[in-house]
Design a protein around this motif. Structure first.
Motif, PDB file in Angstrom:
ATOM      1  N   LYS A 297       0.724  -1.215  -0.012  1.00 38.80           N
ATOM      2  CA  LYS A 297      -0.063  -0.020  -0.013  1.00 38.80           C
ATOM      3  C   LYS A 297       0.785   1.265  -0.185  1.00 38.80           C
ATOM      4  N   GLU A 298       0.679   2.292  -1.132  1.00 37.91           N
ATOM      5  CA  GLU A 298       1.500   3.169  -1.139  1.00 37.91           C
ATOM      6  C   GLU A 298       0.449   4.494  -0.426  1.00 37.91           C
ATOM      7  N   ILE A 299       0.842   4.738   0.829  1.00 40.49           N
ATOM      8  CA  ILE A 299      -0.091   5.500   1.632  1.00 40.49           C
ATOM      9  C   ILE A 299       0.066   6.850   1.118  1.00 40.49           C
ATOM     10  N   ASN A 300       1.188   7.206   0.842  1.00 35.89           N
ATOM     11  CA  ASN A 300       1.488   8.896   0.072  1.00 35.89           C
ATOM     12  C   ASN A 300       2.929   8.868  -0.269  1.00 35.89           C
ATOM     13  N   ASP A 301       3.344   9.776  -0.638  1.00 34.71           N
ATOM     14  CA  ASP A 301       4.756   9.887  -1.185  1.00 34.71           C
ATOM     15  C   ASP A 301       5.857   9.587   0.006  1.00 34.71           C
ATOM     16  N   GLN A 302       5.372   9.696   1.345  1.00 37.00           N
ATOM     17  CA  GLN A 302       6.449   9.449   2.382  1.00 37.00           C
ATOM     18  C   GLN A 302       6.529   8.092   2.895  1.00 37.00           C
ATOM     19  N   HIS A 303       5.083   7.373   2.711  1.00 40.85           N
ATOM     20  CA  HIS A 303       4.985   6.447   3.397  1.00 40.85           C
ATOM     21  C   HIS A 303       4.655   4.984   2.516  1.00 40.85           C
ATOM     22  N   LYS A 304       5.242   3.830   2.693  1.00 41.22           N
ATOM     23  CA  LYS A 304       4.712   2.695   2.094  1.00 41.22           C
ATOM     24  C   LYS A 304       4.733   1.608   2.996  1.00 41.22           C
ATOM     25  N   LEU A 305       3.895   0.609   2.842  1.00 38.79           N
ATOM     26  CA  LEU A 305       3.507  -0.639   3.630  1.00 38.79           C
ATOM     27  C   LEU A 305       3.685  -1.744   2.846  1.00 38.79           C
ATOM     28  N   ASP A 368      10.156   7.711   3.706  1.00 32.67           N
ATOM     29  CA  ASP A 368      10.939   8.876   3.081  1.00 32.67           C
ATOM     30  C   ASP A 368      10.877  10.334   4.163  1.00 32.67           C
ATOM     31  N   LEU A 369      11.866  10.303   5.007  1.00 30.21           N
ATOM     32  CA  LEU A 369      11.633  11.569   5.623  1.00 30.21           C
ATOM     33  C   LEU A 369      11.510  12.838   4.996  1.00 30.21           C
ATOM     34  N   ASN A 370      12.812  12.890   4.046  1.00 32.07           N
ATOM     35  CA  ASN A 370      13.063  13.998   3.177  1.00 32.07           C
ATOM     36  C   ASN A 370      13.699  13.281   1.743  1.00 32.07           C
ATOM     37  N   ASP A 371      14.487  14.200   1.079  1.00 34.92           N
ATOM     38  CA  ASP A 371      15.044  13.687  -0.056  1.00 34.92           C
ATOM     39  C   ASP A 371      16.395  12.886   0.081  1.00 34.92           C
ATOM     40  N   LYS A 372      16.735  13.169   1.306  1.00 35.49           N
ATOM     41  CA  LYS A 372      18.108  12.719   1.708  1.00 35.49           C
ATOM     42  C   LYS A 372      17.959  11.697   2.850  1.00 35.49           C
ATOM     43  N   THR A 373      16.850  11.153   3.491  1.00 42.31           N
ATOM     44  CA  THR A 373      16.766  10.473   4.585  1.00 42.31           C
ATOM     45  C   THR A 373      15.735   9.706   4.305  1.00 42.31           C
ATOM     46  N   SER A 374      16.020   8.343   4.618  1.00 40.75           N
ATOM     47  CA  SER A 374      14.773   7.058   4.800  1.00 40.75           C
ATOM     48  C   SER A 374      14.906   6.329   5.877  1.00 40.75           C
ATOM     49  N   ILE A 375      13.852   5.769   6.225  1.00 38.36           N
ATOM     50  CA  ILE A 375      13.888   4.600   7.342  1.00 38.36           C
ATOM     51  C   ILE A 375      13.094   3.389   6.753  1.00 38.36           C
ATOM     52  N   LYS A 460      18.930   5.117   6.189  1.00 37.19           N
ATOM     53  CA  LYS A 460      19.916   5.712   5.156  1.00 37.19           C
ATOM     54  C   LYS A 460      19.600   7.223   5.059  1.00 37.19           C
ATOM     55  N   SER A 461      20.947   7.749   5.047  1.00 34.48           N
ATOM     56  CA  SER A 461      21.035   9.156   5.202  1.00 34.48           C
ATOM     57  C   SER A 461      22.205   9.860   4.449  1.00 34.48           C
ATOM     58  N   ASP A 462      21.888  10.652   3.166  1.00 32.82           N
ATOM     59  CA  ASP A 462      22.829  11.285   2.676  1.00 32.82           C
ATOM     60  C   ASP A 462      23.335  12.486   3.252  1.00 32.82           C
ATOM     61  N   LEU A 463      24.746  12.508   3.949  1.00 32.36           N
ATOM     62  CA  LEU A 463      25.059  13.436   4.834  1.00 32.36           C
ATOM     63  C   LEU A 463      25.585  14.608   3.908  1.00 32.36           C
ATOM     64  N   THR A 464      26.234  14.352   2.852  1.00 28.51           N
ATOM     65  CA  THR A 464      26.460  15.081   1.746  1.00 28.51           C
ATOM     66  C   THR A 464      26.350  14.272   0.413  1.00 28.51           C
ATOM     67  N   ASP A 465      26.588  14.920  -0.549  1.00 28.09           N
ATOM     68  CA  ASP A 465      26.503  14.413  -1.935  1.00 28.09           C
ATOM     69  C   ASP A 465      27.391  12.986  -2.171  1.00 28.09           C
ATOM     70  N   ASP A 466      28.553  12.946  -1.274  1.00 26.84           N
ATOM     71  CA  ASP A 466      29.306  12.036  -1.347  1.00 26.84           C
ATOM     72  C   ASP A 466      29.480  10.909  -0.136  1.00 26.84           C
ATOM     73  N   LEU A 467      28.709  11.399   1.026  1.00 26.66           N
ATOM     74  CA  LEU A 467      28.668  10.620   2.141  1.00 26.66           C
ATOM     75  C   LEU A 467      27.197  10.187   2.623  1.00 26.66           C
ATOM     76  N   VAL A 468      27.477   8.753   2.890  1.00 22.51           N
ATOM     77  CA  VAL A 468      25.988   8.259   2.995  1.00 22.51           C
ATOM     78  C   VAL A 468      26.382   7.481   4.477  1.00 22.51           C
ATOM     79  N   LEU A 469      25.362   7.536   5.417  1.00 24.85           N
ATOM     80  CA  LEU A 469      25.440   6.991   6.755  1.00 24.85           C
ATOM     81  C   LEU A 469      24.096   5.827   6.617  1.00 24.85           C
ATOM     82  N   GLY A 472      21.600   1.242  12.127  1.00 27.16           N
ATOM     83  CA  GLY A 472      20.064   0.536  12.570  1.00 27.16           C
ATOM     84  C   GLY A 472      20.290  -0.438  13.800  1.00 27.16           C
ATOM     85  N   LEU A 473      18.865  -0.933  14.083  1.00 26.26           N
ATOM     86  CA  LEU A 473      18.864  -1.695  15.018  1.00 26.26           C
ATOM     87  C   LEU A 473      18.386  -3.078  14.597  1.00 26.26           C
ATOM     88  N   ASP A 474      18.916  -4.206  15.462  1.00 25.42           N
ATOM     89  CA  ASP A 474      18.272  -5.632  14.846  1.00 25.42           C
ATOM     90  C   ASP A 474      17.946  -6.152  16.222  1.00 25.42           C
TER      91      ASP A 474
END
Length: 857
Positions: A297-305, A368-375, A460-469, A472-474
């Protein structure tokens, strides 16, 4: 006449010129929308013709069309087809094919999918089309047998009993993940492939990451990681029905249907299949019902289940016991011989069988929290029920078999012929005659039910154009319920079992628990973080850290009275951690090199903490196993040749080894024997050569040097009074590691007769396979190396053909394994003499075949 000839020449010249000018040259590059990776082997067809080509290893293609204008139809398995108009010579640039599965990109983040020429690990990927072509009636792990470092066999030969070793490590030390969720048993690390019957039908891709791998969670990947991605939800509406028939009564029927992505954001895909047959090995009939459900289910542009559930309820007869080579040769059944079955009242009955149902359920949330960060978060659960059959009873009159019903099940006196099936009816008659004394030989099942819950969340977060963080937890919580139950009294009214202190009479009937009844409770909490740095488009590097706490607890319902505090232990915690890093450098468009290095500590397994299967004698100081691994690799991507070379070395230190001894009259002590070390090192080469637009040649060579590193001698074990109670000597230095072929090679030919017809022929060669053994048993100096199994090679072939069936697309697949019916030994257990006369073995299968059909609607 001369004028006529000149006119004809002019006409022909003009015609040729017109034809030449009517052709166009179209170029372009294909990438996938999920990972923006090139799509090698995609089909580009000039619409309305059979004229076409395929993309190269970097997704590039060039096509000379027959007309100056028209349309190109572009297709690739797992992606929606695309039609593009052309007119004259054109460079279409980069063309992005959209994944045909909703949510695939998000699953790949959780599953830690490695990217070719970017992620610095040794990796091989098998896609759905190749799985469908090459699986046939094979065991699911055997699809990987042409992959460097892999040794996969059918083991005893029962349905789903296949096994796999990676770089010489068995499944306990190879991480297996399905959609990023670990599936190795939480207590011992094993993987039982019979739990996943039907997995090949719903696998989107399978990636083998050798060595350290790209997995961010702390998993037991000493040898590597097998990362399986199932289908998600198909973006387009439709479905298919399929059937497969094969040797020895193999029958499979299945159906799949997808709603497609609807306007309200919902999409659903369901699949089911039924498989049964008699089994290649004598006495191994099987049946399984597998299923798969995915709802998105695509709830909206930010959330998908996305909700996924899949599993298989199956039962199959087993060949649990290996035999001497001489036994197979003397048996009328030859390599199909199996001692673990018989006839009861005219019906085939298994002495050893396996039955299990393990649905895997997960709910994934993508945010998708924003263009650079997602969980991406996966909450999952698994409820396993089932176990394996075996024998039960007491044969007091049989020397060497006191308190063990196996005598009647193994003795030639109870068989129909010297090596024939068991005569169950004779045992039934004897149990009936035994009357009030009950059965002295019966059947039981060793159950291993479990409840498993977990949450895996990745930021997942794009800290800069070149650096990705990535971080997570398990979290996991597992309860394994272990007990035996009576399944068939074989004519008797009851059986006496005195192992339950809460049952003074000892009387047990069908369905009652016997021998043991305990719970193993395992807790897990892990955290991970990874930084990926793209210095530029040619240089990528990463560093990753993880830490975890594993806790073990045991409940025992048989050895302790109800109400006894000892019935339940405390929790015992073991801390593990890991660090790894690597870098990949693309020298130019053709060449790249990578390097990685890592160290991690793996907690001892459940049985090392409770080695005597009770709650009194606990090895609470069990040592972590230490693993150091490093690797260097080189890759080449040319217009026609793609090749990889990897050099690796893995040092496995302090393999779990314990010794118990009596501290005093009431207390047992444990010594953790350190220094049981092994080295696994080698070189791996694989390549694909596009000889023509229609012909691909594939190959690999894997040369391993896997040895136990040094002797462990003169280790004195002291009691509390500092008195020597035992001395440990293990003479293992330079002894080859057994249980997997250290030399493997493969050569394959793939020929495309057209866009819809493909022939595949593969040759696989295996050498330096040493019989399996326990290094703890090598206490005698100068003992010979384990028996080396004779080398062998087998040919397999498959062909698939797609065609139109009215308004529907249809396809046929035919496969033959071991074309020349080669006789070979695939598994061996070392005997007392370390030779062919004393080794216990399983033979591999002879020639087998299957034919399948699929109709899409």
């Amino acid at each position: 006449m001369k004028k006529i000839s000149k006119c004809l020449l002019v006409f022909v010249a003009l015609l040729c010129t017109t034809i030449a000018f009517s052709q166009s040259t179209i170029t372009g590059k294909l990438v996938g929308s999920d990972m923006n990776e090139p799509l090698p082997g995609a089909n580009i067809i000039e619409k309305g013709t059979s004229n076409g080509t395929n993309t190269d290893f970097d997704g590039n293609f060039t096509l000379k069309t027959q007309a100056s204008s028209g349309e190109l139809v572009i297709t690739f398995v797992g992606y929606n087809s695309q039609t593009i108009a052309f007119s004259g010579d054109m460079d279409l640039g980069t063309i992005t094919l959209v994944s045909s599965e909703v949510g695939l990109q998000e699953v790949q983040i959780i599953a830690s999918v490695a990217v070719d020429r970017k992620t610095p690990v040794a990796v091989s990927t098998v896609r759905a089309a190749d799985i469908q072509l090459k699986l046939g009636t094979q065991e699911f792990p055997e699809v990987l047998k042409s992959t460097p470092g892999v040794y996969a066999t059918k083991a005893g030969g029962g349905f789903g009993d296949g096994r796999i070793n990676l770089r010489g490590f068995n499944s306990e030390n190879v991480a297996v993940m399905i959609n990023g969720v670990p599936v190795n048993d939480m207590e011992n690390g094993r993987v039982f492939w019979s739990n996943w019957a039907g997995l090949g039908d719903v696998t989107s891709s399978m990636q083998v990451q050798r060595g350290l791998g790209a997995a961010r969670v702390a998993v037991p990947s000493v040898g590597g990681t097998i990362n399986i991605l199932t289908k998600t939800t198909d973006a387009e509406a439709g479905g298919n029905i399929m059937t497969t028939l094969g040797n020895d009564g193999y029958r499979k029927f299945g159906i799949t249907y997808s709603t497609g992505l609807m306007e309200n954001g919902f999409a659903a895909t369901v699949s089911a299949a039924k498989t049964d047959g008699d089994g290649y090995v004598q006495g191994t009939p099987f049946n399984a019902v597998s299923y798969f459900v995915n709802v998105s289910k695509e709830i909206n542009d930010q959330h998908k289940l996305s909700f996924t559930a899949f599993g298989a309820k199956q039962r199959h007869g087993q060949r649990q016991n290996r035999h001497l080579i001489d036994t197979y040769r003397r048996s009328e059944d030859g390599i199909k011989y199996n001692s673990d079955w018989g006839f009861k009242n005219g019906q085939l009955t298994s002495i050893e069988d396996n039955f299990y149902h393990k649905p895997q359920i997960s709910l994934n949330h993508y945010w998708d929290l924003n263009d650079k960060t997602s969980i991406s978060t996966a909450a999952y659960a698994s409820f396993g029920t089932g176990g394996g059959g075996g024998t039960l009873g007491s044969d007091a009159d049989a020397p060497g078999f006191e308190n063990d019903g196996r005598f009647k099940f193994t003795s030639a006196d109870y068989r129909i012929g010297e090596f024939g099936p068991l005569d169950f009816d004779r045992i039934v008659d004897e149990n009936i005659a035994n009357g009030a004394n009950g059965s002295n030989a019966a059947l039981r099942a060793s159950r291993n039910d479990h409840n498993w819950y977990g949450i895996l969340s990745t930021l997942k977060s794009d800290l800069t154009d070149d650096l990705v963080l990535l971080a997570g937890l398990d979290w996991r919580n597992y309860t394994g319920k272990h007990f035996r139950e009576v399944t068939d009294l074989l004519g008797g009214q009851f059986i006496i079992n005195e192992d339950n202190v809460n049952n003074p009479t000892g009387i047990a009937r069908v369905g009652d628990k016997i021998d043991y009844n305990n719970d193993g409770i395992v807790g897990w909490l892990g955290a991970f973080a990874q930084l990926e740095y793209d210095v530029n488009e040619n240089f990528n590097t990463f560093i990753s850290l993880n830490a975890s706490n594993t806790s073990y607890k045991r409940k025992d319902y048989f050895n302790y009275l109800n109400g006894d505090p000892l019935q339940e232990t405390d929790r015992f915690n073991f801390f593990g951690f890991g660090a790894k890093g690597g870098a990949n450098y693309r020298i130019d468009m053709n060449h790249n090199v990578f390097v990685n290095i890592g160290y991690f500590e793996k907690a001892a397994d459940f049985d090392a903490v409770f080695p005597n299967f009770n709650n009194d004698e606990i090895n609470e100081n069990a040592e972590n196993q230490k693993i150091t691994s490093y690797e260097i690799g080189y890759g080449f991507r040319g217009e026609r040749l793609s090749a990889n070379v990897n050099l690796y070395r893995t040092a496995w230190r302090d393999r779990t080894e314990t010794l118990s001894f009596q501290l005093n009259e009431d207390e047992t002590g444990f010594a953790n024997i350190l220094g049981v070390n092994a080295i696994h090192q080698g070189i791996e080469i694989d390549f694909v050569y596009k000889a023509t637009d229609k012909l691909d040649i594939t190959g690999m060579a894997s040369l391993g040097d896997w040895r136990w590193e040094e002797d462990v001698t003169g280790v004195n074990i002291l009691n509390e009074e500092q008195e020597v109670v035992d001395t440990v000597n293990l003479f293992i230095e330079d002894t080859p590691v057994g249980d997997a072929a250290q030399t493997t090679m493969a050569l394959g030919v793939n020929y495309r007769f057209g866009a819809n017809t493909r022939l595949s022929v593969d040759y696989n060669y295996f050498d330096r396979l040493y019989a399996d053994f326990d290094p703890s048993d090598r206490g005698t100096q100068g003992a010979p190396d384990p028996w080396e199994v004779p080398s062998y090679g087998v040919f397999d072939a498959a062909i698939t053909h797609g065609f139109s069936f009215g308004e529907f697309d249809a396809s046929l697949v035919a496969r033959i394994n071991n074309i020349f019916n080669t006789e070979y030994i695939a598994d061996a257990l070392d005997g007392s003499g370390s030779n062919a006369e004393t080794a216990l073995v399983y033979y591999g299968f002879g020639r087998t075949f299957s034919v399948g059909a699929q109709l899409k609607f």
